[in-house]
Scaffold this active site. Sequence first.
Site, PDB file in Angstrom:
ATOM      1  N   ARG A 144     -14.520  34.659  98.058  1.00 51.45           N
ATOM      2  CA  ARG A 144     -14.981  34.874  99.415  1.00 51.45           C
ATOM      3  C   ARG A 144     -15.893  36.087  99.443  1.00 51.45           C
ATOM      4  O   ARG A 144     -15.612  37.109  98.807  1.00 51.45           O
ATOM      5  CB  ARG A 144     -13.792  35.092 100.376  1.00 51.45           C
ATOM      6  N   HIS A 194     -23.143  29.124  96.397  1.00 49.41           N
ATOM      7  CA  HIS A 194     -21.859  28.585  96.864  1.00 49.41           C
ATOM      8  C   HIS A 194     -21.607  27.185  96.298  1.00 49.41           C
ATOM      9  O   HIS A 194     -21.360  26.225  97.041  1.00 49.41           O
ATOM     10  CB  HIS A 194     -21.801  28.555  98.393  1.00 49.41           C
TER      11      HIS A 194
END
Length: 313
Positions: free
Chosen positions: A228, A276
Amino acid sequence: MPNILFADRIENWPRYEAPLHAALTEAGIEAKLSLPGEIDPDQVDYIVYSPRGPVQDFAPFTRARAVLSLWAGVERIVGNQSLTQPLCRMVDEGLSRGMVEWVVGHALRYHLGIDFFRDHQDGVWRQDGHVPPLARERGVTVLGLGELGGACASALASLGFRVTGWSRSQKSLPGVTCLAGETGLSDALAEAEILVTLLPNTPETTNLLNAERLAQLPRGAVILNPGRGNSIDDDALLAALDSGRVAAATLDVFKTEPLPPEHPYWAHPRVIVTPHVAAETRPASAARVIAENIRRSEAGEPLLFRVDRAKGY
């Protein structure tokens, strides 16, 4: 016959339609799958959810028995005050394998010094001082020992790395030294020649890797962050990279996504940005998880991967 609402972006429906039908059939569930606008909210029994989808207000879904997320992270929904239904995050074999392969691949790249040799193709035979240690001589720390972190720690340990894992609550994994708490975090960072961060996005993990904690790493450590973006203090990491405290970083997640073109990470010579992609949800395996949770709910069994709203994951 339960009614299932597919509440992801409409362009993803062609990728999920056949796998969802197949998984539901395999689970012995006869159900009706609908898109937003095709069914009244008060007739929906289950919501297959994505934060990028059209459903953000859950109040009209008075009959819904569960919200089944397609994402592993739930930080974009867990604080939604309209959500009163049980929420389940995505944990599936395809997502775990993708994360393991990303982490192991980049860890081995740094461990073996592949970038050094790539950058020195100049005709000079540099053997002395550039033979990598064996994996058993390299300390790797994994912050976060949930489904993904635990899988990555175990995979790295199976390759022979000296693996330390850290989590908020004490865990136990074969071949991994598992630590917990603030003292445990300091000890885990001190072992991290390669640091992998797979922490959830919570207030407690925001900027966890600040200047003080980055200074606890061995000089020349490498950071891999496929977890994250909130866990790293970007200014502190850039300063650590410039000083040589941190030798390099490969980052897959960021506080702002997409990462703005002007962000210093893009141009930094010691940073590799990946967009990502470390662990993308794969329709075939994700559909089986969704179908199993619907089967469980219909049978009155506990749901898998139910989110603890108090913890935030």
